[in-house]
Design a protein around this motif. Sequence first.
Motif, PDB file in Angstrom:
ATOM      1  N   ILE B  59     -41.740   3.916  15.201  1.00 16.63           N
ATOM      2  CA  ILE B  59     -41.033   2.798  15.510  1.00 16.63           C
ATOM      3  C   ILE B  59     -40.830   3.230  17.014  1.00 16.63           C
ATOM      4  N   ILE B  60     -39.714   4.494  16.699  1.00 16.28           N
ATOM      5  CA  ILE B  60     -39.380   4.891  18.113  1.00 16.28           C
ATOM      6  C   ILE B  60     -40.520   5.970  18.737  1.00 16.28           C
ATOM      7  N   VAL B  64     -41.338  12.079  26.025  1.00 14.79           N
ATOM      8  CA  VAL B  64     -42.481  13.206  26.773  1.00 14.79           C
ATOM      9  C   VAL B  64     -43.348  11.182  26.600  1.00 14.79           C
ATOM     10  N   LYS B  65     -43.706  10.633  25.502  1.00 15.14           N
ATOM     11  CA  LYS B  65     -44.572   9.697  25.253  1.00 15.14           C
ATOM     12  C   LYS B  65     -43.998   8.419  25.987  1.00 15.14           C
ATOM     13  N   MET B  66     -43.331   8.558  26.146  1.00 15.17           N
ATOM     14  CA  MET B  66     -42.793   7.267  26.790  1.00 15.17           C
ATOM     15  C   MET B  66     -42.845   7.095  28.803  1.00 15.17           C
ATOM     16  N   VAL B  67     -42.093   8.254  28.773  1.00 17.12           N
ATOM     17  CA  VAL B  67     -42.372   8.368  30.388  1.00 17.12           C
ATOM     18  C   VAL B  67     -43.617   8.894  30.823  1.00 17.12           C
ATOM     19  N   ILE B  72     -48.147   6.144  33.583  1.00 15.51           N
ATOM     20  CA  ILE B  72     -49.028   5.821  33.982  1.00 15.51           C
ATOM     21  C   ILE B  72     -49.252   4.702  34.198  1.00 15.51           C
ATOM     22  N   LEU B  73     -48.495   3.258  33.243  1.00  8.34           N
ATOM     23  CA  LEU B  73     -48.853   2.345  33.673  1.00  8.34           C
ATOM     24  C   LEU B  73     -48.092   2.391  35.249  1.00  8.34           C
TER      25      LEU B  73
END
Lengths: 181, 429
Positions: B59-60, B64-67, B72-73
Motif C-alpha cells: 500500500i505505502i 524513492v518511488k514517491m519522489v 515525473i508528474l
Amino acid sequence: MQESSDHQDKVLLIKAGQGDANSFGALFDKYYAKIYRFIFFKVSSKETAEDLTSQTFLKCWEHISQGNKVDKFQPWLYRISRNLIVDYFRSREKEELPLIYQESGENEIEDVKVDPGQNLSREELEKIIFNLKSEAREIILLRYIEDLSIQEISKIVDKSAVNVRVIIHRSIKELQQFIKE
Amino acid sequence: MSEQLLKQFKKLERVSPSQEWAETTRNFLYQKIERETIGIQPTWQYNFRLFFVVWSRRIIPSPVKMVSVFTILAVMFGTNLVVEAGVIPPSKMIGVERPIEKVRLFFAFTPKSEIKVNLHYSDIRQRRVLNIASDDNISPEEKTRHINKVVKYLEGNVLGAANSLAIAKEDLGDNKQKQGEVAKLAIEITKNGQEAVKSLEQVKESANLAGVDKTVAEAQSDIEESGVSSLEVAVNQIKGQQEENAAVSSEQVKEVISQLIKSQSEKIEKLDAKADQVGVAEALNTDNSVKQIKDLNKDLVDVAEKSVQAKVILDEAKTSLAKDNLTEALDKVKQSTQITKQSKAVVTKIEDISLKKLQGNAVVPTTSTSTINLNNLFKDKIKDKVKQSTTTETTPEVILPNGARINPSLIYDQNSTSTHEEPLCLDCE
C-alpha cells in the motif's frame, strides 16, 4: 533488490518467530553459506567454521523465539557470528587471537606473488586473503565477495562508513604487494 | 591491477560448507523449532504484525518511488502547461501533450471525467489549429500536415466525449441528480462541437489549402452529428422532469437547438452558393461531352431539390421549437443535417471532377477549391475554344441550383443567335 530482500527476510522472521520452521529453514538456506565463508576466512578451519555457523543460527533462533524484534536481519546475523568468533578466540590462548582482536602485532606475510591478468586458482586467492590483516580481510570479503554496501559493512563491523572506505582503500594498496611486477 | 585481483576474489564465493553439514544443521534446527513451539497458537499481535508488514509494502510506496513519481508528474504537467499556453508545431513540446492526455484519460475513472478531459483538450486544439492556420512562418506542406493532425485529434476529442456520454447515459437509472449532470454535459458537448465546427470553418478560410479541405469537412460532419446525438441525450433527460427541479432547463436546450438550426441554415446557403459556383465552372468547361453535361444537370437538380427539402424541414423544426416540442425539433434538425450531407457529397463530387480535369491540364492548385475561382481558370481555355469553335453538336443547357441556365454551345460561337432568354451565365465575368 536489497529492499525487497530485506522485506522478504522480515516476513520470514515474523513467521519463524511464531514457530514456522519452514520460514526459519528458508532463512538458513539463504544465509548459511555467507556466514560460513565469513567465519571460515577468520578462523581458517573448516570444522570450526561449520560449528560456529551452527551456533550463529542457534543464537538467532533463541533471540527471535523470545519475541525480540530484528530490524535488518543480514547485518544482525553477521554481527552474531562476529561475536561468536571473538568468543571463540577468547576461549583459546591470547596469542592465537588474530590481529584485529589483539592489541598489537602483525601477521607474517607469506611469499605470494600473482599475475592478476591470469586466471588465478582458488588456492592462490585464499592465500592472498589469509595474508591480509584480519580487519582488511573481513572488509574485503564483505565488499568484494558478498557484494555488501559500505553502509551494510559499517553496521556489521561497527565502524563508520568513512572508516570502512579508508580500510578498503588501504586494503587495495596492501594487495599491491601480492602482484608480480 | 588491484582491481583485476579484486574481481577474481568473486571466485571465493564457491567456498561453502559441505552439503551433508548443511542438511544435518537444517534438520536439527527444524526439529528444535518444532519441539519448542509445539501447541503455540499464533497471537493476534503476530497476525497484525504480519499483515502490517506484508500490506504496508504494497500500500505505502517507498519514498524513492514517491519522489520519482512526483518529479515525473511535475515535469510532465509543467511542460503540459507550457504546451497548453499556445505552443504550436513544429515545437517538440507538442509531443508531451498526447502522453499527458492519455495519462489523464487513464486516470479519468468515470465517463463524466473522461468527457471533461476530452472537452478540455478540444478547446486547446481548436485554439491551436487556428494558430497554425494563421501562421505564415510555416510552409504550406508543413501547415497541411500539422492542421490535418490537429484536426484528427480534435475530432477524436469531441467524438470521445460523445461516446463517454453514451456510456454515462447507460448507468443513470432513476437517479435524477445524475440525469441532470449528464444533461448538462450533453449540452456542453454540443456547444463545444458547434464551436469546433466554427473554428474549422475559419481554418479552411485562413489556411486556404487544398490538402486540409477533406479532413476538415469530414471532421465537421462527424462533429455535427455527434453534437446532435449528444443533444438528444439532453432532450431525453429533461423530458418528464419537473422544470423547477431540472438541472438543465428546457430554455437552455431550446437555445442550443435554435443555434443548430441557424448554423444548419447557413450551411445550406453556403452549399447552394458553392453548387452554383462549381456548376458554372463545369458548365463552361468546353471539354465536357453531352453526356457529362447531362450528368452535371442531373446532379445540380438533385442538389437544388435537396436544398429546398432541407430548408423546408428546418422551417418545420423552427415551428416545432416554437411549440416547445424539442424532440420533434431536434429530429427535424437531424433529418435536415442528413439531407445536407447528401447534397454536400454531390457538390464535392462535381468539385473533385473539376479539380481532376484541371490537374490533367497541368494546373495543380495548392489552394482550396472553395476559394479558387474556377471560372477564371477556365476563362483562357474558353477564349481559345471560342476562336476555333465550329461546334455543330447540339449541347444541352445546364440549369444551376439558383435557377440560372447556361448553354455551353453559345459560348463557342459569339455570333450565333439564340432565342433562349438566358444564354450565358451571369456570374461568368
